[in-house]
Write a protein that holds these residues in place. Structure first.
Motif, PDB file in Angstrom:
ATOM      1  N   SER A 105     -13.852  -0.709   2.239  1.00 26.84           N
ATOM      2  CA  SER A 105     -12.525  -0.193   2.518  1.00 26.84           C
ATOM      3  C   SER A 105     -11.538  -0.768   1.508  1.00 26.84           C
ATOM      4  O   SER A 105     -11.415  -1.984   1.356  1.00 26.84           O
ATOM      5  CB  SER A 105     -12.093  -0.559   3.943  1.00 26.84           C
ATOM      6  N   LEU A 106     -10.844   0.125   0.793  1.00 29.49           N
ATOM      7  CA  LEU A 106      -9.858  -0.303  -0.197  1.00 29.49           C
ATOM      8  C   LEU A 106      -8.441  -0.261   0.357  1.00 29.49           C
ATOM      9  O   LEU A 106      -7.561  -0.968  -0.124  1.00 29.49           O
ATOM     10  CB  LEU A 106      -9.940   0.580  -1.445  1.00 29.49           C
ATOM     11  N   SER A 107      -8.196   0.601   1.317  1.00 24.34           N
ATOM     12  CA  SER A 107      -6.917   0.671   2.009  1.00 24.34           C
ATOM     13  C   SER A 107      -7.164   1.420   3.311  1.00 24.34           C
ATOM     14  O   SER A 107      -8.294   1.833   3.605  1.00 24.34           O
ATOM     15  CB  SER A 107      -5.858   1.389   1.168  1.00 24.34           C
ATOM     16  N   GLN A 108      -6.106   1.628   4.056  1.00 30.36           N
ATOM     17  CA  GLN A 108      -6.251   2.296   5.339  1.00 30.36           C
ATOM     18  C   GLN A 108      -6.798   3.712   5.175  1.00 30.36           C
ATOM     19  O   GLN A 108      -7.469   4.228   6.066  1.00 30.36           O
ATOM     20  CB  GLN A 108      -4.893   2.336   6.045  1.00 30.36           C
ATOM     21  N   GLN A 109      -6.517   4.329   4.039  1.00 29.16           N
ATOM     22  CA  GLN A 109      -6.916   5.718   3.831  1.00 29.16           C
ATOM     23  C   GLN A 109      -7.875   5.912   2.671  1.00 29.16           C
ATOM     24  O   GLN A 109      -8.172   7.046   2.303  1.00 29.16           O
ATOM     25  CB  GLN A 109      -5.672   6.592   3.629  1.00 29.16           C
ATOM     26  N   THR A 110      -8.349   4.840   2.077  1.00 33.25           N
ATOM     27  CA  THR A 110      -9.232   4.949   0.915  1.00 33.25           C
ATOM     28  C   THR A 110     -10.462   4.070   1.101  1.00 33.25           C
ATOM     29  O   THR A 110     -10.333   2.891   1.408  1.00 33.25           O
ATOM     30  CB  THR A 110      -8.502   4.533  -0.374  1.00 33.25           C
TER      31      THR A 110
ATOM     32  N   LYS B  84       0.844  -1.194   0.000  1.00 32.32           N
ATOM     33  CA  LYS B  84       0.000   0.000   0.000  1.00 32.32           C
ATOM     34  C   LYS B  84       0.879   1.244   0.000  1.00 32.32           C
ATOM     35  O   LYS B  84       1.876   1.315   0.716  1.00 32.32           O
ATOM     36  CB  LYS B  84      -0.926  -0.006   1.210  1.00 32.32           C
ATOM     37  N   VAL B  85       0.476   2.214  -0.842  1.00 34.59           N
ATOM     38  CA  VAL B  85       1.222   3.464  -0.976  1.00 34.59           C
ATOM     39  C   VAL B  85       0.215   4.593  -0.802  1.00 34.59           C
ATOM     40  O   VAL B  85      -0.367   5.086  -1.764  1.00 34.59           O
ATOM     41  CB  VAL B  85       1.932   3.563  -2.339  1.00 34.59           C
ATOM     42  N   ASP B  86      -0.021   4.975   0.452  1.00 33.95           N
ATOM     43  CA  ASP B  86      -1.113   5.893   0.759  1.00 33.95           C
ATOM     44  C   ASP B  86      -0.951   7.244   0.076  1.00 33.95           C
ATOM     45  O   ASP B  86      -1.922   7.842  -0.383  1.00 33.95           O
ATOM     46  CB  ASP B  86      -1.241   6.084   2.273  1.00 33.95           C
ATOM     47  N   LYS B  87       0.284   7.755   0.003  1.00 32.67           N
ATOM     48  CA  LYS B  87       0.485   9.075  -0.594  1.00 32.67           C
ATOM     49  C   LYS B  87       0.180   9.100  -2.083  1.00 32.67           C
ATOM     50  O   LYS B  87      -0.130  10.145  -2.641  1.00 32.67           O
ATOM     51  CB  LYS B  87       1.911   9.557  -0.334  1.00 32.67           C
ATOM     52  N   LEU B  88       0.277   7.945  -2.726  1.00 29.00           N
ATOM     53  CA  LEU B  88      -0.071   7.844  -4.138  1.00 29.00           C
ATOM     54  C   LEU B  88      -1.491   7.337  -4.337  1.00 29.00           C
ATOM     55  O   LEU B  88      -1.928   7.186  -5.474  1.00 29.00           O
ATOM     56  CB  LEU B  88       0.898   6.900  -4.858  1.00 29.00           C
TER      57      LEU B  88
ATOM     58  N   ALA C  66      -2.610   4.364  -3.822  1.00 28.59           N
ATOM     59  CA  ALA C  66      -2.408   3.187  -4.656  1.00 28.59           C
ATOM     60  C   ALA C  66      -2.096   1.971  -3.796  1.00 28.59           C
ATOM     61  O   ALA C  66      -1.661   2.082  -2.644  1.00 28.59           O
ATOM     62  CB  ALA C  66      -1.263   3.432  -5.641  1.00 28.59           C
ATOM     63  N   GLN C  67      -2.327   0.803  -4.388  1.00 27.75           N
ATOM     64  CA  GLN C  67      -1.907  -0.437  -3.751  1.00 27.75           C
ATOM     65  C   GLN C  67      -1.712  -1.511  -4.814  1.00 27.75           C
ATOM     66  O   GLN C  67      -2.261  -1.433  -5.917  1.00 27.75           O
ATOM     67  CB  GLN C  67      -2.903  -0.909  -2.702  1.00 27.75           C
ATOM     68  N   PHE C  68      -0.894  -2.497  -4.465  1.00 29.52           N
ATOM     69  CA  PHE C  68      -0.664  -3.660  -5.318  1.00 29.52           C
ATOM     70  C   PHE C  68      -0.986  -4.907  -4.522  1.00 29.52           C
ATOM     71  O   PHE C  68      -0.592  -5.038  -3.356  1.00 29.52           O
ATOM     72  CB  PHE C  68       0.796  -3.711  -5.787  1.00 29.52           C
TER      73      PHE C  68
END
Length: 542
Positions: free
Chosen positions: A474-479, A80-84, A86-88
């Protein structure tokens, strides 16, 4: 640049160890028809079993961008790349890491672990800049972007003065003595031999495109995380607005760069937010139950397709694939115009759902959702959007691009000419049964009216807007995924956004959830404007 090393504890099962993922991985990520960039992961494990992951996007000049978190579960790797935003998520099989890169939408990608010979070629990676001297008064800057992949390179060419970026290079050879490349797309080639100046490795040679011109290309030595640089709106073909609401007053800052003033644009997948609004209106008013399923409205659907909920269609959690299997997308001139309801129905009745069901961005799903609402209300999608969105908001220059419709013919003169990522003209897109996925044409002023509704809804629409913006998955911690909209969080900031793209247009709309600031960007070039939109949206208040 300074490299910030972040470590993350990874818990693994005995089936696969984190060391199986260690290495430098590279793969080609498709960003548009005929256009790809390289995505890379640098994965390291220390003696304590902790791993660090850094993201590279060499064609975009991004290196060593730290991941926010990484987990290994059995054979599955999640980065996970919260600033972008994005996640893989993927799985390793020997030297291949296969999965999906999700940044707004999910894109499949296969990455290969670089071997020692590949790693030696990394010294040639980077941006090579030069300037063509057309005549005594005209110059043309060029930038060759070279990225290493397993057993080769992926290169693209930028011509900033011509607003052309990511031009594919189909042949490239580079070594200690010579650089050659060619692009069949623009009918150009280059041959240069190495020279040295005081600061850079340079190749001096001839650029051929009809005639020949001297060109020296020099490698930039500094690799930076360019995702943090400030983008200039004037560098884009864009019509836009920044909207602020304070002290019960709206302020609109309009700007137009290199596009006709007041032009109409294809907004692509931003259309999905409007289809989601129709669903939210029915849910808020109790017209449809929150657990309404396709089987309640469509005939002859077998399980499990009949049990797909309308809400899951609106959040991309239905299990339907990105596109229907019977859609021919080989011709990108007008891929959706001849795809009709009978074909959509056949695809729905014969599709296999993903198992287990997870997030999968789906144009197919939104087309089905739109046609489900059409069947339920016994009104066309054009009528539903006009009566619920366009007419109430005085969006008089917005419509669905339905081929041969009279209202489309009446508006077509105001629709801007679209351009591909490389600057070539692109055909307009038309739709039929896939209209819910991306058929709306609009203007910046109309989209400002739309965002005002979402930011500060009147009492009559408060419940509908609350329904459409309520986080569902929820898609990620911040999305999080709402109905149509993505909900993003960074510290105390929260905002909703969506983007869109067709063959010749891109779009971005976003607004803070406190209703104080919003951004509309519409471009008539298939060059993404999402990063610019996020920058403008999250900029400090003037």
């Amino acid at each position: 640049m300074k490299r910030f090393l972040l470590y993350f504890l990874v818990f693994v099962t005995p089936l696969v160890s984190a060391s199986d993922f260690a290495g430098i991985w590279r793969g080609e990520l498709e960003v548009g028809r005929g256009a790809s960039i390289v995505l890379g992961f640098d994965i390291n494990q220390d003696t304590d079993g902790e791993i660090s992951v850094f993201i590279d996007s060499p064609n975009q000049g991004m290196y060593d961008f730290p991941a926010s978190s990484v987990t290994v579960n059995n054979n599955q790797l999640t980065i996970k790349v919260d600033k972008l935003k994005a996640q893989f998520v993927g799985q390793v099989d020997d030297q291949v890491l296969s999965g999906e890169w999700q940044q707004g939408q999910a894109t499949p990608i296969k990455l290969t672990r670089l071997n020692n010979q590949d790693k030696q070629r990394l010294r040639f990676e980077g941006a090579y800049k030069g300037t063509l001297e057309i005549n005594s008064r005209t110059t043309l800057p060029l930038q060759l972007n070279i990225a290493v992949v397993a057993d080769g390179y992926l290169a693209t060419l930028d011509s900033p003065a011509q607003e052309s970026f990511g031009i594919p290079i189909n042949q490239i050879n580079i070594g200690d003595q010579q650089l050659t490349f060619s692009s069949s797309l623009i009918g150009a080639s280059y041959t240069g031999t190495v020279t040295k100046d005081e600061s850079s490795d340079c190749y001096q040679g001839q650029f051929s495109q009809g005639g020949q011109l001297p060109l020296t290309l020099c490698l930039e030595q500094t690799k930076t995380a360019s995702t943090q640089q400030q983008l200039d709106p004037a560098a884009f073909n864009v019509d836009g607005a920044v909207i602020t609401y304070s002290n019960d007053r709206w302020q609109i800052k309009r700007f137009t760069h290199q596009v006709p003033a007041g032009a109409q644009f294809e907004i692509g997948s931003v259309t999905k937010t409007m289809v989601a609004f129709l669903l939210a209106k029915d849910l808020a008013n109790g017209v449809l139950a929150s657990d309404a399923q396709l089987g309640n409205i469509w005939d002859e659907l077998s399980k499990p397709v009949s049990e797909i909920s309308l809400v899951s269609l609106a959040t991309h959690f239905s299990g339907l694939p990105r596109l229907p299997a019977n859609l021919d997308v080989d011709d990108d001139l007008n891929p959706y115009a001849d795809y009709h309801l009978n074909q959509l129905s056949d695809a729905l009745r014969n599709t296999d759902l993903a198992s287990p069901v997870g997030y999968q961005y789906s144009n197919f799903g939104y087309s089905v959702l739109a046609e489900t609402l059409v069947a339920f209300h016994h009104q066309s999608l054009d009528t539903l959007l006009t009566e619920s969105v366009f007419r109430p908001l005085n969006m008089n220059h917005s419509y669905l691009a339905l081929e041969n419709e009279e209202h489309v013919k009446a508006h077509i003169h105001a629709l801007a000419q679209g351009h591909r990522f490389d600057g070539r003209s692109a055909p307009h897109w038309y739709f039929d049964a896939m209209a819910g996925a991306g058929a709306v044409v609009s203007t910046v002023d109309d989209m400002v009216a739309y965002l005002k509704l979402m930011m500060q809804p009147p009492d009559s629409q408060t419940e509908t807007v609350a329904t459409v913006l309520a986080p569902r998955e929820s898609l990620s911690q911040q999305t999080q995924q709402a109905l149509g909209w993505l909900i993003q969080r960074n510290g105390q900031q929260e905002w909703a956004w969506h983007n869109g793209q067709t063959a010749g247009f891109t779009s971005y709309v976003g607004f803070t959830l406190d209703g104080r600031r919003g951004v509309v960007l519409l471009s008539n070039q298939a060059r993404p404007v999402t990063q610019l939109g996020q920058q403008l949206l999250l900029a400090p208040a003037d």
